[in-house]
Design a protein around this motif. Structure first.
Motif, PDB file in Angstrom:
ATOM      1  N   ARG A   6       0.816  -1.223   0.000  1.00 27.13           N
ATOM      2  CA  ARG A   6       0.000   0.000   0.000  1.00 27.13           C
ATOM      3  C   ARG A   6       0.846   1.268   0.000  1.00 27.13           C
ATOM      4  O   ARG A   6       0.316   2.351  -0.249  1.00 27.13           O
ATOM      5  CB  ARG A   6      -0.911   0.005   1.217  1.00 27.13           C
ATOM      6  CG  ARG A   6      -2.090  -0.934   1.120  1.00 27.13           C
ATOM      7  CD  ARG A   6      -3.084  -0.733   2.240  1.00 27.13           C
ATOM      8  NE  ARG A   6      -2.496  -0.853   3.560  1.00 27.13           N
ATOM      9  CZ  ARG A   6      -2.383  -1.988   4.244  1.00 27.13           C
ATOM     10  NH1 ARG A   6      -2.830  -3.106   3.714  1.00 27.13           N
ATOM     11  NH2 ARG A   6      -1.839  -2.024   5.432  1.00 27.13           N
ATOM     12  N   LEU A   7       2.127   1.197   0.263  1.00 30.95           N
ATOM     13  CA  LEU A   7       2.961   2.395   0.359  1.00 30.95           C
ATOM     14  C   LEU A   7       2.905   3.299  -0.873  1.00 30.95           C
ATOM     15  O   LEU A   7       2.788   4.521  -0.714  1.00 30.95           O
ATOM     16  CB  LEU A   7       4.411   2.001   0.649  1.00 30.95           C
ATOM     17  CG  LEU A   7       4.743   1.691   2.103  1.00 30.95           C
ATOM     18  CD1 LEU A   7       6.173   1.207   2.212  1.00 30.95           C
ATOM     19  CD2 LEU A   7       4.521   2.897   2.983  1.00 30.95           C
ATOM     20  N   PRO A   8       2.989   2.787  -2.089  1.00 31.22           N
ATOM     21  CA  PRO A   8       2.948   3.701  -3.243  1.00 31.22           C
ATOM     22  C   PRO A   8       1.618   4.430  -3.394  1.00 31.22           C
ATOM     23  O   PRO A   8       1.547   5.462  -4.066  1.00 31.22           O
ATOM     24  CB  PRO A   8       3.172   2.780  -4.445  1.00 31.22           C
ATOM     25  CG  PRO A   8       3.776   1.554  -3.898  1.00 31.22           C
ATOM     26  CD  PRO A   8       3.262   1.417  -2.499  1.00 31.22           C
ATOM     27  N   LEU A   9       0.559   3.937  -2.796  1.00 26.68           N
ATOM     28  CA  LEU A   9      -0.756   4.540  -2.961  1.00 26.68           C
ATOM     29  C   LEU A   9      -1.088   5.565  -1.887  1.00 26.68           C
ATOM     30  O   LEU A   9      -2.068   6.307  -2.029  1.00 26.68           O
ATOM     31  CB  LEU A   9      -1.825   3.441  -2.952  1.00 26.68           C
ATOM     32  CG  LEU A   9      -1.625   2.342  -3.995  1.00 26.68           C
ATOM     33  CD1 LEU A   9      -2.666   1.259  -3.806  1.00 26.68           C
ATOM     34  CD2 LEU A   9      -1.663   2.913  -5.386  1.00 26.68           C
ATOM     35  N   GLU A  10      -0.303   5.625  -0.830  1.00 27.89           N
ATOM     36  CA  GLU A  10      -0.585   6.553   0.264  1.00 27.89           C
ATOM     37  C   GLU A  10      -0.124   7.958  -0.091  1.00 27.89           C
ATOM     38  O   GLU A  10       0.893   8.162  -0.747  1.00 27.89           O
ATOM     39  CB  GLU A  10       0.112   6.087   1.539  1.00 27.89           C
ATOM     40  CG  GLU A  10      -0.445   4.787   2.077  1.00 27.89           C
ATOM     41  CD  GLU A  10       0.281   4.311   3.320  1.00 27.89           C
ATOM     42  OE1 GLU A  10       1.235   4.980   3.753  1.00 27.89           O
ATOM     43  OE2 GLU A  10      -0.106   3.255   3.831  1.00 27.89           O
ATOM     44  N   ASP A  11      -0.902   8.938   0.364  1.00 25.39           N
ATOM     45  CA  ASP A  11      -0.521  10.334   0.175  1.00 25.39           C
ATOM     46  C   ASP A  11       0.537  10.708   1.196  1.00 25.39           C
ATOM     47  O   ASP A  11       0.537  10.219   2.330  1.00 25.39           O
ATOM     48  CB  ASP A  11      -1.731  11.251   0.350  1.00 25.39           C
ATOM     49  CG  ASP A  11      -2.718  11.114  -0.789  1.00 25.39           C
ATOM     50  OD1 ASP A  11      -2.269  10.745  -1.895  1.00 25.39           O
ATOM     51  OD2 ASP A  11      -3.913  11.357  -0.583  1.00 25.39           O
ATOM     52  N   ASP A  12       1.425  11.612   0.800  1.00 23.20           N
ATOM     53  CA  ASP A  12       2.426  12.106   1.740  1.00 23.20           C
ATOM     54  C   ASP A  12       1.749  13.044   2.730  1.00 23.20           C
ATOM     55  O   ASP A  12       0.897  13.847   2.384  1.00 23.20           O
ATOM     56  CB  ASP A  12       3.538  12.850   1.010  1.00 23.20           C
ATOM     57  CG  ASP A  12       4.393  11.908   0.177  1.00 23.20           C
ATOM     58  OD1 ASP A  12       4.442  10.711   0.513  1.00 23.20           O
ATOM     59  OD2 ASP A  12       5.007  12.381  -0.787  1.00 23.20           O
ATOM     60  N   ALA A  13       2.159  12.974   3.978  1.00 23.73           N
ATOM     61  CA  ALA A  13       1.557  13.796   5.024  1.00 23.73           C
ATOM     62  C   ALA A  13       2.042  15.238   4.961  1.00 23.73           C
ATOM     63  O   ALA A  13       1.356  16.143   5.384  1.00 23.73           O
ATOM     64  CB  ALA A  13       1.874  13.205   6.395  1.00 23.73           C
ATOM     65  N   GLU A  14       3.218  15.449   4.414  1.00 24.06           N
ATOM     66  CA  GLU A  14       3.759  16.809   4.357  1.00 24.06           C
ATOM     67  C   GLU A  14       4.129  17.161   2.917  1.00 24.06           C
ATOM     68  O   GLU A  14       4.258  16.301   2.067  1.00 24.06           O
ATOM     69  CB  GLU A  14       4.977  16.936   5.265  1.00 24.06           C
ATOM     70  CG  GLU A  14       6.087  15.955   4.927  1.00 24.06           C
ATOM     71  CD  GLU A  14       7.212  15.993   5.945  1.00 24.06           C
ATOM     72  OE1 GLU A  14       8.350  16.159   5.481  1.00 24.06           O
ATOM     73  OE2 GLU A  14       6.936  15.892   7.123  1.00 24.06           O
ATOM     74  N   GLU A  15       4.304  18.443   2.683  1.00 20.16           N
ATOM     75  CA  GLU A  15       4.678  18.908   1.349  1.00 20.16           C
ATOM     76  C   GLU A  15       6.100  18.476   1.018  1.00 20.16           C
ATOM     77  O   GLU A  15       6.953  18.417   1.899  1.00 20.16           O
ATOM     78  CB  GLU A  15       4.582  20.424   1.302  1.00 20.16           C
ATOM     79  CG  GLU A  15       3.168  20.956   1.448  1.00 20.16           C
ATOM     80  CD  GLU A  15       2.304  20.587   0.253  1.00 20.16           C
ATOM     81  OE1 GLU A  15       2.797  20.652  -0.887  1.00 20.16           O
ATOM     82  OE2 GLU A  15       1.137  20.194   0.482  1.00 20.16           O
ATOM     83  N   PRO A  16       6.380  18.204  -0.247  1.00 23.67           N
ATOM     84  CA  PRO A  16       7.751  17.854  -0.628  1.00 23.67           C
ATOM     85  C   PRO A  16       8.690  19.031  -0.423  1.00 23.67           C
ATOM     86  O   PRO A  16       8.331  20.174  -0.656  1.00 23.67           O
ATOM     87  CB  PRO A  16       7.660  17.481  -2.087  1.00 23.67           C
ATOM     88  CG  PRO A  16       6.287  17.820  -2.536  1.00 23.67           C
ATOM     89  CD  PRO A  16       5.462  18.138  -1.342  1.00 23.67           C
ATOM     90  N   ARG A  17       9.882  18.738   0.036  1.00 20.33           N
ATOM     91  CA  ARG A  17      10.876  19.786   0.275  1.00 20.33           C
ATOM     92  C   ARG A  17      11.647  20.079  -0.997  1.00 20.33           C
ATOM     93  O   ARG A  17      11.939  19.185  -1.769  1.00 20.33           O
ATOM     94  CB  ARG A  17      11.844  19.357   1.371  1.00 20.33           C
ATOM     95  CG  ARG A  17      11.131  19.142   2.682  1.00 20.33           C
ATOM     96  CD  ARG A  17      12.096  18.730   3.743  1.00 20.33           C
ATOM     97  NE  ARG A  17      11.348  18.390   4.953  1.00 20.33           N
ATOM     98  CZ  ARG A  17      11.906  18.010   6.075  1.00 20.33           C
ATOM     99  NH1 ARG A  17      13.195  17.913   6.159  1.00 20.33           N
ATOM    100  NH2 ARG A  17      11.170  17.735   7.111  1.00 20.33           N
ATOM    101  N   GLN A  18      11.968  21.362  -1.198  1.00 23.45           N
ATOM    102  CA  GLN A  18      12.719  21.734  -2.395  1.00 23.45           C
ATOM    103  C   GLN A  18      14.060  22.290  -2.041  1.00 23.45           C
ATOM    104  O   GLN A  18      14.336  22.796  -1.057  1.00 23.45           O
ATOM    105  CB  GLN A  18      11.944  22.759  -3.198  1.00 23.45           C
ATOM    106  CG  GLN A  18      10.673  22.168  -3.736  1.00 23.45           C
ATOM    107  CD  GLN A  18       9.906  23.180  -4.559  1.00 23.45           C
ATOM    108  OE1 GLN A  18      10.337  24.300  -4.782  1.00 23.45           O
ATOM    109  NE2 GLN A  18       8.736  22.789  -5.010  1.00 23.45           N
TER     110      GLN A  18
END
Length: 47
Positions: free
Chosen positions: A35-47
């Protein structure tokens, strides 16, 4: 002779891995990993 020993070692490694994967006690771990690839990230991606 050495080729036979290597073949036997690889066969035992394969059977051991197969037995590890198909144990019912590991089902929850593999389901969570699937299920890991289908879960949304909890935080915004860092740039």
């Amino acid at each position: 002779m050495t080729g036979g020993i290597i073949t036997l070692a690889l066969l035992l490694l394969f059977v051991g891995g197969w037995a590890f994967i198909w144990r019912p006690s590991h089902k929850a771990m593999f389901d969570a990993a699937a299920r890991l690839p289908l879960e949304d990230d909890a935080e915004e991606p860092r740039q």
